[in-house]
Design an enzyme around this catalytic site. Structure first.
Site, PDB file in Angstrom:
ATOM      1  N   SER A  86     -21.271  -6.635 -40.337  1.00 31.37           N
ATOM      2  CA  SER A  86     -22.644  -6.351 -40.755  1.00 31.37           C
ATOM      3  C   SER A  86     -22.722  -5.637 -42.113  1.00 31.37           C
ATOM      4  CB  SER A  86     -23.374  -5.536 -39.683  1.00 31.37           C
ATOM      5  OG  SER A  86     -23.554  -6.332 -38.534  1.00 31.37           O
ATOM      6  N   LYS A  97     -25.527  -0.552 -26.845  1.00 30.58           N
ATOM      7  CA  LYS A  97     -26.789  -1.313 -26.795  1.00 30.58           C
ATOM      8  C   LYS A  97     -27.732  -0.864 -25.671  1.00 30.58           C
ATOM      9  CE  LYS A  97     -25.194  -5.434 -29.177  1.00 30.58           C
ATOM     10  NZ  LYS A  97     -24.974  -6.875 -29.132  1.00 30.58           N
ATOM     11  N   ASP A 135     -30.428 -10.639 -30.799  1.00 29.31           N
ATOM     12  CA  ASP A 135     -29.258 -11.500 -30.560  1.00 29.31           C
ATOM     13  C   ASP A 135     -29.651 -12.886 -30.048  1.00 29.31           C
ATOM     14  OD1 ASP A 135     -27.288  -9.683 -31.338  1.00 29.31           O
ATOM     15  OD2 ASP A 135     -27.163  -8.781 -29.348  1.00 29.31           O
ATOM     16  N   GLY A 153     -20.324 -15.602 -18.633  1.00 26.32           N
ATOM     17  CA  GLY A 153     -20.498 -14.166 -18.826  1.00 26.32           C
ATOM     18  C   GLY A 153     -21.873 -13.722 -18.379  1.00 26.32           C
ATOM     19  N   ALA A 154     -21.968 -12.449 -18.019  1.00 28.20           N
ATOM     20  CA  ALA A 154     -23.251 -11.915 -17.542  1.00 28.20           C
ATOM     21  C   ALA A 154     -23.482 -10.517 -18.097  1.00 28.20           C
ATOM     22  CB  ALA A 154     -23.274 -11.898 -16.009  1.00 28.20           C
ATOM     23  N   ALA A 194     -24.877  -9.568 -23.916  1.00 27.67           N
ATOM     24  CA  ALA A 194     -25.063 -10.716 -24.802  1.00 27.67           C
ATOM     25  C   ALA A 194     -25.608 -11.905 -24.008  1.00 27.67           C
ATOM     26  CB  ALA A 194     -23.740 -11.076 -25.467  1.00 27.67           C
ATOM     27  N   ARG A 248     -17.052 -13.796 -13.943  1.00 33.06           N
ATOM     28  CA  ARG A 248     -15.893 -13.410 -13.123  1.00 33.06           C
ATOM     29  C   ARG A 248     -16.315 -12.511 -11.973  1.00 33.06           C
ATOM     30  NH1 ARG A 248     -11.602  -9.544 -15.977  1.00 33.06           N
ATOM     31  NH2 ARG A 248     -13.561  -8.448 -16.335  1.00 33.06           N
ATOM     32  N   ALA A 301     -21.382 -10.406  -8.712  1.00 32.62           N
ATOM     33  CA  ALA A 301     -22.530  -9.502  -8.530  1.00 32.62           C
ATOM     34  C   ALA A 301     -23.321  -9.337  -9.826  1.00 32.62           C
ATOM     35  CB  ALA A 301     -22.034  -8.140  -8.037  1.00 32.62           C
TER      36      ALA A 301
END
Ligand code: ATR
Length: 291
Positions: A34, A83, A120, A145-146, A149, A169, A172
C-alpha cells in the site's frame, strides 16, 4: 521481475508543512504494498501528502489510532490482524463495513468521529470488471475460506446477485458466515473439489498458496471444473499462485490478487487526499516494481 528505476522525469513527491497524511496499520506491515501504491498516486497527481507504514502491535491498536488522529492524520488503511478491532473502534460504519463485520479503511472526520469502510469486496468485484470477467447475475461462486476477506468478498458478490457458497477447513466458521449473510451456502471442505463443476467462479480467500503462508504449494485439483470456470486468488505474492498456475494449465480464465489490492485502495485515497485515482497499467507497474 527486475526493479525498474524511476525515470528521471518522474515527478518528485511534494511534502510541505501542510501535507495530508495517511498510512497503513498492520502487524507485521513490512509486506504491505500500500505505501508503494499510495505514494505513486501522490506523485502522479502532484498532491502534497505522504502515506507511511505503521507497524502496530494488536494491544497498541487503539492507542495508535487515537495518536494518529491527534497528530492530524486524515485516516488509515487497516490490515491483518486489526480489521475487526477497527470495526469495533469506528464511531460510524458504512453499510459495506457493517455487512463485512470488518474495516479496512478509517477516515478521521473533522468533528473527531471515526468512520469505518470495507472496500475489499467491492475492490475484488471492480478488479473482475476491469479484466472483463463480469459474471451473469445468476452465476454461482465458491469461496475457499471463511475469514474476514471471505466475508467481504461474499457480501459484494451477493450484492451483484450471485449465489455464493463457502467452504472452510473449520466448518463452524463457514456456518457462522452463513448465519450473518442470508442465502449463503456452506459446503464441506472435503467435498468442494469434486463438486466444482457446479460453479462459474472459484475464489481463494485463504492464505493458502501465499509465500510464507501455511502452505505455499497449495495446488488443489481442478479436474471437475466447468470449461467456463473463472479462477481467482486474492493472494498476490507470488503473482502466479500454484492455484492460478493449475487453472492456466487447464485453459481456465484467471484473476490474480493484485487487482483487488489496487481497486480497494481507491476509496481511501479519495477520502484522504481528495482525488479519485485511476487504476491502469502504469499503476500496476509501479506496484509490481516494488516486488
Ligand atoms: P482473513 O481475515 O485475511 O480472511 P483469517 O480470518 O485468519 O484471515 O482467515 C484465514 C482463512 O484461511 C481461514 O478461512 C482459514 O481457515 P480456518 O478457519 O480453518 O482457520 C484459512 N486457512 C489458513 N490456513 C489454512 C490451512 N493450512 N488449511 C486450510 N485453510 C487454512
Amino acid at each position: 521481475m527486475t526493479k525498474k528505476p524511476e525515470s528521471a522525469s518522474a515527478p518528485c513527491q511534494r511534502i510541505t508543512g501542510k501535507a495530508r497524511l495517511a498510512g497503513v496499520l498492520g502487524w507485521p506491515v513490512s509486506h504491505s504494498r500500500s505505501p508503494a501504491l499510495h505514494n505513486y498516486w501522490l506523485r502522479r497527481y502532484g498532491i502534497d501528502g505522504a502515506y507511511v507504514p505503521l507497524p502496530v502491535r494488536p494491544e497498541q491498536f487503539e492507542t495508535a489510532v487515537r495518536g494518529l488522529q491527534a497528530a492530524g492524520f486524515r485516516g488509515a488503511n487497516v490490515t491483518i490482524p486489526h480489521k475487526e478491532a477497527a470495526c469495533a473502534l469506528a464511531d460510524d460504519l458504512d453499510p459495506s463495513a457493517r455487512r463485512a463485520g470488518a474495516v479496512n479503511t478509517l477516515v478521521f472526520e473533522e468533528d473527531g468521529r471515526i468512520r469505518g469502510l470495507s472496500t475489499d469486496g467491492d475492490g475484488f468485484v471492480a478488479s473482475m470488471d476491469a479484466k472483463g470477467l463480469t459474471l451473469p447475475a445468476s452465476g454461482r461462486a465458491l469461496l475457499l475460506g471463511a475469514g474476514g476477506a471471505a466475508r467481504s468478498v461474499a457480501a459484494a458478490l451477493q450484492d451483484r446477485g450471485l449465489h455464493v457458497a463457502v467452504t472452510n477447513r473449520t466448518p463452524a466458521r463457514a456456518e457462522s458466515l452463513a448465519e450473518v449473510l442470508p442465502g449463503l451456502e456452506a459446503v464441506p471442505w472435503a467435498a468442494w473439489e469434486a463438486g466444482l463443476g457446479a460453479y462459474d467462479l472459484l475464489v481463494n480467500t485463504t492464505s493458502l498458496g501465499m509465500e510464507g503462508g501455511p502452505d505455499p504449494m497449495f495446488r488443489p485439483s481442478l479436474k471437475a471444473a466447468a470449461r467456463h470456470l473463472v479462477v481467482a486468488d486474492i493472494v498476490y505474492v507470488p503473482r502466479l499462485t500454484p492455484l492460478l498456475a493449475e487453472a492456466e494449465q487447464r485453459g481456465l480464465k484467471t484473476l490474480g490478487g493484485l487487482g483487488m489490492l489496487l481497486h480497494q485502495a481507491r476509496l481511501g485515497f479519495r477520502e484522504w487526499f481528495g482525488q479519485d485515482p485511476e487504476v491502469d497499467a502504469e499503476t500496476e507497474a509501479s506496484v509490481t516494481a516494488s516486488f
